[in-house]
Structure formats: C-alpha cells, structure tokens
Design an enzyme around this catalytic site. Sequence first.
Site, PDB file in Angstrom:
ATOM      1  N   GLY A 192       4.150 -10.566   4.004  1.00  7.91           N
ATOM      2  CA  GLY A 192       4.884 -10.567   5.260  1.00  7.91           C
ATOM      3  C   GLY A 192       4.115 -11.235   6.390  1.00  7.91           C
ATOM      4  N   ALA A 219       4.186   3.889   1.021  1.00  5.04           N
ATOM      5  CA  ALA A 219       4.923   4.340   2.210  1.00  5.04           C
ATOM      6  C   ALA A 219       5.938   3.249   2.582  1.00  5.04           C
ATOM      7  CB  ALA A 219       3.984   4.671   3.372  1.00  5.04           C
ATOM      8  N   HIS A 235       9.101  -3.703   3.614  1.00  5.58           N
ATOM      9  CA  HIS A 235       8.711  -3.897   2.214  1.00  5.58           C
ATOM     10  C   HIS A 235       9.942  -4.220   1.358  1.00  5.58           C
ATOM     11  CE1 HIS A 235       5.490  -0.973   3.612  1.00  5.58           C
ATOM     12  NE2 HIS A 235       4.765  -1.964   3.150  1.00  5.58           N
ATOM     13  N   MET A 283       0.838  -1.212   0.000  1.00  7.96           N
ATOM     14  CA  MET A 283       0.000   0.000   0.000  1.00  7.96           C
ATOM     15  C   MET A 283       0.870   1.258   0.000  1.00  7.96           C
ATOM     16  SD  MET A 283      -3.398  -0.881   2.090  1.00  7.96           S
ATOM     17  CE  MET A 283      -2.716  -0.724   3.725  1.00  7.96           C
TER      18      MET A 283
HETATM   19  P1  AMP Z   1       1.300  -3.000   3.488  1.00  9.10           P
HETATM   20  O1  AMP Z   1       1.905  -1.983   2.587  1.00  9.10           O
HETATM   21  O2  AMP Z   1       1.249  -2.620   4.917  1.00  9.10           O
HETATM   22  O3  AMP Z   1      -0.013  -3.550   2.954  1.00  9.10           O
HETATM   23  O4  AMP Z   1       2.305  -4.233   3.449  1.00  9.10           O
HETATM   24  C1  AMP Z   1       2.678  -4.844   2.241  1.00  9.10           C
HETATM   25  C2  AMP Z   1       3.353  -6.152   2.559  1.00  9.10           C
HETATM   26  O5  AMP Z   1       4.519  -5.892   3.344  1.00  9.10           O
HETATM   27  C3  AMP Z   1       2.474  -7.099   3.366  1.00  9.10           C
HETATM   28  O6  AMP Z   1       2.651  -8.429   2.888  1.00  9.10           O
HETATM   29  C4  AMP Z   1       3.001  -6.941   4.767  1.00  9.10           C
HETATM   30  O7  AMP Z   1       2.812  -8.080   5.582  1.00  9.10           O
HETATM   31  C5  AMP Z   1       4.480  -6.709   4.491  1.00  9.10           C
HETATM   32  N1  AMP Z   1       5.120  -6.029   5.624  1.00  9.10           N
HETATM   33  C6  AMP Z   1       4.738  -4.861   6.212  1.00  9.10           C
HETATM   34  N2  AMP Z   1       5.541  -4.581   7.270  1.00  9.10           N
HETATM   35  C7  AMP Z   1       6.442  -5.593   7.345  1.00  9.10           C
HETATM   36  C8  AMP Z   1       7.527  -5.890   8.218  1.00  9.10           C
HETATM   37  N3  AMP Z   1       7.853  -5.097   9.242  1.00  9.10           N
HETATM   38  N4  AMP Z   1       8.231  -7.028   8.007  1.00  9.10           N
HETATM   39  C9  AMP Z   1       7.913  -7.867   6.988  1.00  9.10           C
HETATM   40  N5  AMP Z   1       6.895  -7.648   6.126  1.00  9.10           N
HETATM   41  C10 AMP Z   1       6.164  -6.526   6.295  1.00  9.10           C
END
Ligand code: AMP
Length: 282
Positions: A148, A30, A35, A28
């Site tokens: 993640g 940021a 990521h 998403m």
């Molecule tokens: P998001 O942008 O929050 O939707 O996250 C995108 C992907 O990055 C998802 O699969 C999350 O689980 C992964 N993710 C976000 N934060 C972390 C982290 N600290 N460690 C590992 N993976 C992460």
Amino acid sequence: MQIAHTKEELRSMLSPLRGRKIVLVPTMGALHAGHASLLRQARELAGTEGSVVASIFLNPVQFDNAGDLATYPATPMQDLETCDSCGVDVVFMPSSDTMYCADRSVSLEETHLSSVLCGASRPGHFAGVCLVVNKLFNLVQPTDAIFGKKDYQQLAIIRRMVRDLDIPITLHGAEIVREADGLALSSRNVRLTPEHRQAAPAIRRSLLSAGEAYASGEPVDNICAQVRRSLESIPGVQCDYVELVDAQTLHEVTAPHRLALLAVAAWFGDVRLIDNIELSRS
Ligand code: AMP
C-alpha cells in the site's frame, strides 16, 4: 482457502500452484478494509488461473518500540474470514520462532531511502521490514507482490531492494483506503482515544489544503509549517515530521518539483499515525 503455519506446510501447499501467477500480499494482521482492498487487487491480478497468498505475521524485528509491539491489535479469526471473503488461496501465518532462528545473524539494510522520514525516527525499522519481506519473497516465491501507498517509504524501499538485489518479482503500489471522514485506515486507529479519533481526519484535511497551497506556488517551508501548526493545535498531538520530499528519492525538496510527496507522521497521544499525498507542480 488453505492455512499454513510452518514453512514446510507453505511449501507443500504452493508446489502445485507454481508455474502460474502467484500474488503475495504481506500483512501484520488486524486486517481492515485497506488490507482487503490489496487482497482484492491481488485476486484480480492473479485471475482464475493464478493464486493469491496473504501472509499474516506481526514481525517483531521491525518494531523499534516494545510498547507498540505489545499493544498492536491481533484479530486472527476475523483476519481469516477477511482473507477468505477476498478470495485468498493460501494464508501463511507463522509464529515468530518459525520465522526466525534464535541465533539468526544475517541482516539486510537499505541505506539511502531509509535514512529519512520514518527511518530517521524509527531506527532499525526498515532493516526489519527488508529482512521479513525478503524472507517472505524467498518462502513464497511470488511472481507479484502488492504493497500500500499508505506506507509510501516502505514501498519505495522494497522497490529499491528488488531492483538492487535483482529479485524477480513485479511490485504493485495500491492507493490509500480511507474512512469516510478521510482518516487513512490503519490497524493502530483502534488505539486512538475517542477525542483523537474524532480529531485525526485533520491530517487528511491539512494535506489537502497543503496540496492546494503547493499548486498555487506557496513556498515549501510555509506549507510544511502550516500543516504542523494546524495538527499541533489539537490537544495531545505532536508532529514527528512534516516533510516535502522527492517522490522517488524521498529526500527533501525545497523548490517546486515534478513529483513530490508530502509526508506526515504525528503522535496522537501514544498512537503514531502516518499519511501522505503526492503533489505535482508544473
Ligand atoms: P500492515 O499490516 O500495516 O503491515 O500493512 C500491510 C499492507 O497493507 C502494507 O502494504 C500497507 O501499506 C497496506 N495498507 C495498510 N493500510 C492501508 C490503507 N489504509 N490503504 C491501503 N493500503 C494499506
């Protein structure tokens, strides 16, 4: 690195890449080091022959709280630099209107794993996640996708969706990336007050000591209560849930268990943080 803003651009960029591995990392935006770690794992998995696709889309359909959506950070230029430096081949960065027809009327709901933990306190959240991930799978048609373990429940639900809908994609779970002080990286961390940012590593500390208590045979109820007590002793912190669940079914366990997950969601002021730890007891 190529950047697609529309579905048509994406299709034409991907068409010469088909027939070899295509690894998708949905985000998403940021983007932070968590990521980046997924993107680098994708690069490794794709190898020199295959391709890495990152999607950057702040999916409005999965937000159950308008304030959270409005304040979600956006750093598009920086995100593109991160993607480039991690070896991404194609970034898909659609607008909301590109992704969704105004009169869309089909939804997709996982009903078992979504009823607990974050699903219980964020109605409609996982239906929104399943919808967007399914759309991304259809648009990109990757061979593999990486998610993640920070969003452990999300990964479990997507695994279930892939299994139950026979989606021909191999899923990979990536380990949680943390700050040096133990706080799990999250796009929402920048919204913490300085006091709460300083206090937030208590989540990781309390999960680690819960892990020790679990291994030494402490009753499950005491373990969860202790995590809740220690977090709620921080001013302005309120736990949404602290639960020990089966790592596969995500439903609560009350006795020692093969592979369990201790999952926490806590409000630090108006910022909701999640974290988890896998636990096993022989
Ligand atoms: P998001 O942008 O929050 O939707 O996250 C995108 C992907 O990055 C998802 O699969 C999350 O689980 C992964 N993710 C976000 N934060 C972390 C982290 N600290 N460690 C590992 N993976 C992460």
